[in-house]
Design a protein around this motif. Structure first.
Motif, short mmCIF file in Angstrom:
data_model
loop_
_atom_site.label_atom_id
_atom_site.label_comp_id
_atom_site.label_asym_id
_atom_site.label_seq_id
_atom_site.Cartn_x
_atom_site.Cartn_y
_atom_site.Cartn_z
N UNK A 120 0.48 -1.27 -0.16
CA UNK A 120 0.14 -0.03 0.22
C UNK A 120 0.61 1.34 0.20
N UNK A 121 2.32 1.18 0.94
CA UNK A 121 3.01 2.32 0.46
C UNK A 121 3.50 2.70 -0.60
N UNK A 122 3.86 1.47 -1.51
CA UNK A 122 4.11 1.68 -2.99
C UNK A 122 2.94 1.98 -3.70
N UNK A 123 2.13 1.47 -3.00
CA UNK A 123 0.97 2.17 -4.17
C UNK A 123 0.87 3.73 -4.23
N UNK A 124 0.41 4.19 -2.69
CA UNK A 124 0.66 5.37 -2.85
C UNK A 124 1.70 6.25 -3.21
N UNK A 125 3.03 5.80 -3.20
CA UNK A 125 4.00 7.05 -3.55
C UNK A 125 3.44 6.37 -5.38
N UNK A 126 3.47 5.60 -5.14
CA UNK A 126 2.99 5.45 -7.60
C UNK A 126 1.87 6.73 -7.84
N UNK A 127 0.67 6.63 -7.09
CA UNK A 127 -0.28 7.88 -7.12
C UNK A 127 -0.08 8.69 -6.89
N UNK A 128 1.18 9.33 -5.78
CA UNK A 128 1.52 10.29 -5.99
C UNK A 128 2.62 10.71 -7.03
N UNK A 129 2.91 9.78 -7.61
CA UNK A 129 4.10 10.75 -8.39
C UNK A 129 3.69 10.53 -9.06
N UNK A 130 2.07 10.14 -10.07
CA UNK A 130 1.33 9.89 -11.37
C UNK A 130 0.93 11.47 -11.44
N UNK A 131 0.27 12.25 -10.04
CA UNK A 131 -0.11 13.00 -9.96
C UNK A 131 0.40 14.56 -10.04
N UNK A 132 1.41 14.21 -9.40
CA UNK A 132 2.92 14.52 -9.64
C UNK A 132 3.38 15.64 -10.43
N UNK A 133 4.12 14.14 -11.92
CA UNK A 133 4.31 14.85 -12.98
C UNK A 133 2.96 15.09 -14.33
N UNK A 134 1.57 15.17 -13.30
CA UNK A 134 0.84 15.18 -14.29
C UNK A 134 0.50 16.76 -14.04
N UNK A 161 10.49 24.35 -10.71
CA UNK A 161 10.65 23.74 -10.83
C UNK A 161 12.00 23.10 -9.54
N UNK A 162 10.96 22.01 -8.93
CA UNK A 162 11.83 21.32 -8.47
C UNK A 162 11.11 20.01 -8.66
N UNK A 163 10.69 19.69 -9.64
CA UNK A 163 9.98 18.53 -10.51
C UNK A 163 11.14 17.39 -10.59
N UNK A 164 12.44 17.58 -10.55
CA UNK A 164 12.93 16.90 -11.46
C UNK A 164 13.83 15.92 -10.42
N UNK A 165 14.21 16.64 -9.16
CA UNK A 165 14.63 16.12 -7.97
C UNK A 165 12.91 15.08 -7.54
N UNK A 166 12.26 15.85 -6.80
CA UNK A 166 11.09 15.15 -6.55
C UNK A 166 10.99 13.22 -7.31
N UNK A 167 10.61 13.64 -8.61
CA UNK A 167 10.23 12.49 -8.87
C UNK A 167 11.28 11.54 -9.17
N UNK A 168 12.81 12.13 -9.42
CA UNK A 168 13.49 10.85 -9.18
C UNK A 168 13.95 10.34 -7.69
N UNK A 169 13.28 11.11 -6.14
CA UNK A 169 13.44 10.50 -4.74
C UNK A 169 12.61 10.36 -4.21
N UNK A 170 11.28 10.67 -5.15
CA UNK A 170 9.80 9.13 -5.24
C UNK A 170 9.81 8.25 -5.45
N UNK A 171 10.95 8.16 -6.71
CA UNK A 171 11.24 6.33 -7.26
C UNK A 171 11.45 6.27 -6.41
N UNK A 172 13.02 7.02 -5.99
CA UNK A 172 14.19 5.74 -4.81
C UNK A 172 13.62 5.53 -3.99
N UNK A 173 12.37 5.77 -3.42
CA UNK A 173 11.97 6.07 -2.52
C UNK A 173 10.84 4.55 -2.43
N UNK A 174 10.15 4.18 -3.51
CA UNK A 174 9.78 3.26 -3.66
C UNK A 174 10.03 2.38 -4.45
#
Length: 526
Positions: A72-86, A246-259
């Motif tokens: 569920x943690x991973x699923x939430x992380x993916x969902x947040x990543x998708x929303x942020x990216x969109x 401005x923070x998108x690249x770092x945020x998405x990379x860190x979020x994916x690393x946490x997943x």
């Protein structure tokens, strides 16, 4: 608490990348079109560091049983990543209310719950004396919604709302049978009119002019409040988007690393994609017999070829790499339109080669044939679309349009034999081994590969190869969209790709001593 039919849903109607994200990527391209021994040595040296993301490895990880909480943690992380990216890449992204499907069970249940609530409220207000318990809960909820719309500095309005909708005072008025429900409703509507976006002015006007029952009025008030909630969320998204970009690249990379930390196999499909590309390139590399070494493709050569594979991705054979999941919708849109315009170009090439002089150089005719063919092939991506039948229809329309144009310019019309030949050749592009189809697809791939490798592809977008001039503008538009996806993807996931490629390269040769260079830098910047 009253429920309502509307719930927020995301709407994506654009595919523009944030300008900040794009500018940070323009320096990350290099084309390794040749694999000389020196290039191989340099590439090998730049991929020997272990400084990359520790989990980004192509080697198989031991199987791990994940708990439900971890899943569920991973699923939430993916969902947040998708929303942020969109939000970042799609400037038209917004939330909007939507209704449940009319024939769904959820729709039936929701309607019954709503009806029960409003029926109870109406029954209480019609009692003699009236019962205001439900009405008080309703007013309390409305007050909290109105307060949630206020900016932190709106102290005057906040004080006024708390004074007018003072729940303790209203309860005292109820006890003394002195509550003015109509007056409270009028005040609420007035406040809503001051807070709402201009697009809701018409709904506010209807509320002010309402002549229905008190229950019906409050029901409509709640409906408009739900619309205002969506408006406020969309306003917040628009105001935050520049900061997020401005923070998108770092945020998405860190979020994916946490997943990846929680789900070690989250790069399996990505590894398979790059490995497939690497092995294809490796099979074409010459061997260096003098040094007794196996020549390896350069890392940029591998990654650029992998991006071209993404453009041509066959979803029926392989799952899409995990690092492309956030852009799957935009990627599919580019692929669908590219296949359509390739088919249009193939048809036009056949017309020019079959009919010849009478149609060459007639720009208006070529444009009519192009648009007509594009319309008839508009749904060729649908599984139920019959390309062969559609091409028969295209042939008939083209023959009719050609005969009309030839007659207007005093040329002889097409003979039945020539029409049959033209129809047969157009219908033959439904076969994958058709030479015209192969020629067009090869040149399109060469065009995209050239742009992927170019440091400044925007200067070459309209420099299409010979034979593709009929779709030059459409091809340039699709290439710009695809390159935007590639650039952003490269910036975010470059360190992960670098680690995978490094492991693949050194699984095929003996590694050199480890220098200080980091592989993630080698694929995300120069």
């Amino acid at each position: 608490m009253p429920l309502n039919n509307e719930c927020p849903s995301s709407t994506s109607s654009g595919d523009e990348q944030g300008s900040d994200g794009e500018s940070s990527l323009s320096s990350s391209r290099r084309c390794d079109s040749t694999a000389s021994a020196s290039d191989t040595d340099c590439s090998r040296e730049s991929f020997t560091s272990d400084g990359s993301s520790k989990h980004c490895t192509p080697s198989s990880s031991p199987p791990k049983t994940l708990s439900l909480d971890e899943i569920m943690d991973s699923a939430r992380g993916i969902s947040n990543l998708n929303l942020f990216h969109e939000i970042v890449v799609n400037r038209d992204f917004h939330l909007e209310p939507h209704s449940l499907p009319e024939d769904s069970l959820w729709k039936v249940v929701s309607d019954n719950v709503h009806k029960a609530f409003w029926d109870i409220l109406e029954s209480e207000l019609n009692d003699d004396p009236p019962e205001y318990q439900q009405a008080i809960h309703l007013l309390d909820e409305i007050r909290e919604i109105l307060l949630s719309f206020l900016n932190p500095g709106a102290n005057r309005m906040r004080t006024q709302i708390l004074e007018v909708l003072d729940m303790d005072l209203i309860r005292q008025q109820v006890d003394n049978d002195a509550v003015d429900v109509a007056g409270l409703a009028a005040y609420i509507i007035d406040v809503m009119g001051k807070m709402c976006a201009p697009v809701r002015d018409e709904e506010i006007k209807k509320l002010r002019e309402s002549t229905g029952s008190t229950v019906m009025l409050f029901r409509e008030i709640f409906h408009v409040l739900e619309l205002m909630k969506i408006d406020f969320v969309n306003l917040t998204i628009d105001s935050l988007r520049p900061v997020m970009q401005k923070q998108s690249v770092e945020y998405e990379r860190a979020t994916f690393q946490s997943i990846l930390d929680k789900t070690p196999d989250a790069l399996n499909n990505t590894t398979a994609w790059i490995k497939m590309t690497f092995e294809e390139l490796l099979s074409t590399m010459p061997s260096n017999q003098e040094k007794g070494q196996l020549c390896l493709p350069g890392p940029f050569q591998v990654l650029n070829a992998a991006f071209l594979h993404i453009l041509l991705w066959d979803y029926t054979k392989h799952p899409l790499p995990e690092t492309w999941m956030t852009d799957e919708g935009r990627l599919r849109e580019v692929q669908v339109q590219l296949r359509q315009w390739q088919a249009v170009n193939e048809v036009l090439l056949i017309v020019q080669s079959t009919v010849g002089g009478p149609v060459q150089g007639v720009a208006a005719l070529s444009e009519r044939l192009k648009r007509m063919t594009a319309v008839l092939l508009d749904h060729m991506h649908n599984p139920t679309f019959n390309l062969q039948e559609a091409l028969v229809g295209v042939s008939a329309q083209i023959c009719s349009e050609l005969n009309k144009s030839l007659a207007e310019r005093s040329y002889p019309t097409l003979t039945p034999s020539l029409q049959a030949t033209l129809t047969g050749q157009i219908c033959s592009i439904a076969h994958q081994d058709n030479p015209i189809r192969t020629l067009v697809e090869d040149r399109v791939q060469h065009y995209f590969m050239t742009l992927i490798c170019d440091r400044k592809p925007e200067n070459r977008l309209e420099q299409t190869p010979a034979g593709l001039s009929a779709i030059r503008l459409e091809l340039a538009s699709l290439a710009a969209k695809f390159l935007s996806l590639v650039n952003y993807n490269r910036a975010v996931y470059g360190p992960f790709y670098a680690d995978i490629i490094r492991k693949l390269m050194f699984s095929n040769t003996s590694p050199s001593p480890l220098p200080d260079s980091t592989p993630q830098d080698s694929l995300t910047s120069e």
